[in-house]
Design a protein around this motif. Structure first.
Motif, PDB file in Angstrom:
ATOM      1  N   MET A   1       0.717  -1.249   0.230  1.00  0.00           N
ATOM      2  CA  MET A   1       0.042   0.179  -0.127  1.00  0.00           C
ATOM      3  C   MET A   1       0.388   1.247  -0.020  1.00  0.00           C
ATOM      4  SD  MET A   1      -3.159   0.689   2.867  1.00  0.00           S
ATOM      5  CE  MET A   1      -3.485  -0.988   2.483  1.00  0.00           C
ATOM      6  N   PHE A   2       0.887   1.834  -0.781  1.00  0.00           N
ATOM      7  CA  PHE A   2       1.791   3.392  -1.561  1.00  0.00           C
ATOM      8  C   PHE A   2       1.211   4.182   0.312  1.00  0.00           C
ATOM      9  CE2 PHE A   2       2.035   7.895  -2.205  1.00  0.00           C
ATOM     10  CZ  PHE A   2       3.296   7.675  -3.007  1.00  0.00           C
ATOM     11  N   ASP A   3       2.208   4.952   0.180  1.00  0.00           N
ATOM     12  CA  ASP A   3       3.019   5.661   1.627  1.00  0.00           C
ATOM     13  C   ASP A   3       2.111   6.857   1.523  1.00  0.00           C
ATOM     14  OD1 ASP A   3       3.730   6.363   4.577  1.00  0.00           O
ATOM     15  OD2 ASP A   3       4.972   5.237   4.108  1.00  0.00           O
ATOM     16  N   TYR A   4       1.324   7.055   1.588  1.00  0.00           N
ATOM     17  CA  TYR A   4       1.203   8.829   1.307  1.00  0.00           C
ATOM     18  C   TYR A   4       1.228   9.523   2.282  1.00  0.00           C
ATOM     19  CZ  TYR A   4      -1.753   7.416  -2.577  1.00  0.00           C
ATOM     20  OH  TYR A   4      -2.204   6.869  -3.997  1.00  0.00           O
ATOM     21  N   ASP A   5       1.134   9.708   3.322  1.00  0.00           N
ATOM     22  CA  ASP A   5       1.883   9.970   4.836  1.00  0.00           C
ATOM     23  C   ASP A   5       3.821  10.849   4.692  1.00  0.00           C
ATOM     24  OD1 ASP A   5      -0.504  10.401   6.390  1.00  0.00           O
ATOM     25  OD2 ASP A   5       0.464   8.655   7.156  1.00  0.00           O
ATOM     26  N   ALA A   6       4.372   9.477   4.201  1.00  0.00           N
ATOM     27  CA  ALA A   6       5.689   9.481   3.748  1.00  0.00           C
ATOM     28  C   ALA A   6       5.476  10.790   2.727  1.00  0.00           C
ATOM     29  CB  ALA A   6       6.048   8.764   3.511  1.00  0.00           C
ATOM     30  N   GLU A   7       4.660  10.726   1.290  1.00  0.00           N
ATOM     31  CA  GLU A   7       4.977  11.199   0.231  1.00  0.00           C
ATOM     32  C   GLU A   7       4.143  12.574   0.766  1.00  0.00           C
ATOM     33  OE1 GLU A   7       3.066  12.347  -4.078  1.00  0.00           O
ATOM     34  OE2 GLU A   7       1.839  10.991  -2.442  1.00  0.00           O
ATOM     35  N   LEU A   8       3.947  12.784   1.400  1.00  0.00           N
ATOM     36  CA  LEU A   8       3.825  14.255   1.392  1.00  0.00           C
ATOM     37  C   LEU A   8       3.338  15.437   3.093  1.00  0.00           C
ATOM     38  CD1 LEU A   8      -0.362  13.592   0.584  1.00  0.00           C
ATOM     39  CD2 LEU A   8       1.239  15.179  -0.744  1.00  0.00           C
ATOM     40  N   VAL A   9       4.934  15.505   3.628  1.00  0.00           N
ATOM     41  CA  VAL A   9       5.097  15.160   4.594  1.00  0.00           C
ATOM     42  C   VAL A   9       5.638  16.460   4.683  1.00  0.00           C
ATOM     43  CG1 VAL A   9       7.989  14.568   5.195  1.00  0.00           C
ATOM     44  CG2 VAL A   9       6.996  14.839   6.734  1.00  0.00           C
ATOM     45  N   ARG A  10       5.809  17.212   3.978  1.00  0.00           N
ATOM     46  CA  ARG A  10       6.226  18.769   3.921  1.00  0.00           C
ATOM     47  C   ARG A  10       5.267  19.125   3.538  1.00  0.00           C
ATOM     48  NH1 ARG A  10      11.338  19.989   2.236  1.00  0.00           N
ATOM     49  NH2 ARG A  10      12.542  18.820   3.520  1.00  0.00           N
ATOM     50  N   TYR A  11       3.796  18.717   3.352  1.00  0.00           N
ATOM     51  CA  TYR A  11       2.773  19.521   3.088  1.00  0.00           C
ATOM     52  C   TYR A  11       2.038  19.031   3.753  1.00  0.00           C
ATOM     53  CZ  TYR A  11       2.628  21.015  -1.961  1.00  0.00           C
ATOM     54  OH  TYR A  11       3.211  20.824  -2.802  1.00  0.00           O
ATOM     55  N   GLN A  12       2.057  18.344   4.873  1.00  0.00           N
ATOM     56  CA  GLN A  12       1.189  18.288   6.543  1.00  0.00           C
ATOM     57  C   GLN A  12       1.937  18.816   7.114  1.00  0.00           C
ATOM     58  OE1 GLN A  12      -1.074  15.445   7.035  1.00  0.00           O
ATOM     59  NE2 GLN A  12      -0.891  15.961   9.059  1.00  0.00           N
ATOM     60  N   THR A  34      -5.205   5.751   5.052  1.00  0.00           N
ATOM     61  CA  THR A  34      -4.980   5.533   6.108  1.00  0.00           C
ATOM     62  C   THR A  34      -4.785   6.073   7.565  1.00  0.00           C
ATOM     63  OG1 THR A  34      -2.443   5.714   6.049  1.00  0.00           O
ATOM     64  CG2 THR A  34      -3.445   4.366   5.129  1.00  0.00           C
ATOM     65  N   GLY A  35      -4.978   7.232   7.260  1.00  0.00           N
ATOM     66  CA  GLY A  35      -5.544   7.680   9.110  1.00  0.00           C
ATOM     67  C   GLY A  35      -4.491   8.715   9.129  1.00  0.00           C
ATOM     68  N   GLY A  36      -3.876   8.999   8.673  1.00  0.00           N
ATOM     69  CA  GLY A  36      -2.124   9.849   9.820  1.00  0.00           C
ATOM     70  C   GLY A  36      -2.879  10.946  10.531  1.00  0.00           C
ATOM     71  N   THR A  37      -3.242  12.087   9.517  1.00  0.00           N
ATOM     72  CA  THR A  37      -4.036  12.849   9.266  1.00  0.00           C
ATOM     73  C   THR A  37      -5.497  12.964  10.540  1.00  0.00           C
ATOM     74  OG1 THR A  37      -3.231  13.917   7.086  1.00  0.00           O
ATOM     75  CG2 THR A  37      -4.610  15.255   8.490  1.00  0.00           C
ATOM     76  N   THR A  38      -5.925  11.890  10.753  1.00  0.00           N
ATOM     77  CA  THR A  38      -7.096  11.776  11.354  1.00  0.00           C
ATOM     78  C   THR A  38      -6.524  11.571  12.725  1.00  0.00           C
ATOM     79  OG1 THR A  38      -8.086  11.393   9.888  1.00  0.00           O
ATOM     80  CG2 THR A  38      -9.718  10.215  11.647  1.00  0.00           C
ATOM     81  N   ARG A  39      -5.888  11.098  12.913  1.00  0.00           N
ATOM     82  CA  ARG A  39      -5.150  10.176  14.096  1.00  0.00           C
ATOM     83  C   ARG A  39      -4.458  11.646  14.695  1.00  0.00           C
ATOM     84  NH1 ARG A  39      -3.719   5.974  11.577  1.00  0.00           N
ATOM     85  NH2 ARG A  39      -0.823   6.255  11.898  1.00  0.00           N
ATOM     86  N   GLN A  40      -3.573  12.900  14.392  1.00  0.00           N
ATOM     87  CA  GLN A  40      -3.056  13.672  14.680  1.00  0.00           C
ATOM     88  C   GLN A  40      -4.256  14.738  15.286  1.00  0.00           C
ATOM     89  OE1 GLN A  40      -0.782  15.064  12.044  1.00  0.00           O
ATOM     90  NE2 GLN A  40       0.416  17.298  13.460  1.00  0.00           N
ATOM     91  N   ALA A  41      -5.538  14.774  13.567  1.00  0.00           N
ATOM     92  CA  ALA A  41      -6.345  15.765  14.503  1.00  0.00           C
ATOM     93  C   ALA A  41      -6.954  15.362  15.639  1.00  0.00           C
ATOM     94  CB  ALA A  41      -7.211  15.556  13.395  1.00  0.00           C
TER      95      ALA A  41
END
Length: 255
Positions: A1-12, A34-41
């Motif tokens: 599964m592609f890791d969008y959290d790693a790809e977009l770390v600067r935009y995050q 996969t909910g990285g931003t949701t969990r951070q929120a």
């Protein structure tokens, strides 16, 4: 599964600054993956809560597993399309999306539905890609796979780039009932992996690459993959494989 959290770390980082999640907020994450931003929120909003919505069942399974592993009890995930999902009316104080709103078949209807889910005064903050020809990740990878030929016009105007016109996005949000619309130019690199070999594996999980290679005969596919490897090696900084990109950071408020 592609890791969008790693790809977009600067935009995050840029998105997080704009969100300004406060304790007690009730946050809605559109296209949460996969909910990285949701969990951070969820962590920032405690004792408030966060809800992530996405159309992908496998991604949501990963999101729920990770939330459980982190012991988060104020976060939930639901599978659905934010364009017509029956959210609790006027429940959320903040809605966000990190590159998850470009694929709606009817953006105005989707934005209106999200607006109904927000309490009066609630904010909606999203990141969307600018035009395709401003995205090095798009042009370089596609040209490598196509033997140096530029992407077709249809590749540059649909899908991920459907909200690339800032005036168009502002007009859609206004038509959906939002006010105080603000569109900010953001430029950050995206990362496809820690080195060229792993970046190639990651890129081939993306439809823009996997589908193209799958359409080729064996000899042409091998040549395309060789060109892709060389392109990724050229962008390997020793601290990851990075490509330039540009986005719009769009914020609006429900009256």
């Amino acid at each position: 599964m592609f890791d969008y959290d790693a790809e977009l770390v600067r935009y995050q980082e840029r998105l997080w600054e704009a969100l300004d999640v406060r304790p007690g907020d009730r946050v809605l994450d559109i296209g949460c993956g996969t909910g990285g931003t949701t969990r951070q929120a969820a962590r920032a909003a405690s004792p408030g809560s966060a809800l992530g919505v996405d159309v992908s069942g496998p991604m949501l399974t990963r999101a729920r597993q990770q939330a459980g592993a982190e012991g988060l009890d104020n976060v939930d995930f639901v599978q659905g399309d934010a364009q017509d999902h029956a959210f609790v009316p006027e429940h959320f104080t903040l809605a966000l999306s990190r590159f998850g709103t470009m694929f709606f078949s009817d953006p105005v209807a989707a934005f209106a539905n999200i607006g109904r889910a927000l309490s009066p005064g609630g904010r909606f903050v999203q990141l969307v890609w600018q035009a395709a020809d401003l995205q090095e990740w798009h042009t370089a990878i596609r040209e490598a796979l196509a033997g140096g030929h530029p992407p077709s016009a249809s590749d540059s105007t649909a899908g991920a780039f459907a909200l690339s016109d800032p005036q168009g996005v502002a007009g859609m949000l206004a038509a959906a009932g939002f006010t105080a619309v603000d569109v900010v130019d953001v430029r950050e690199p995206v990362c496809y992996g820690p080195d060229a070999a792993r970046a190639r594996d990651a890129v081939l999980q993306l439809r823009m690459a996997g589908d193209r290679v799958g359409e080729l005969d064996a000899v042409s596919a091998e040549r395309a993959l060789d060109r892709l490897s060389r392109t990724l090696e050229a962008h390997d900084t020793g601290a990851g494989v990075w490509f330039d990109s540009r986005a719009w950071l769009v914020s609006a408020r429900r009256p």
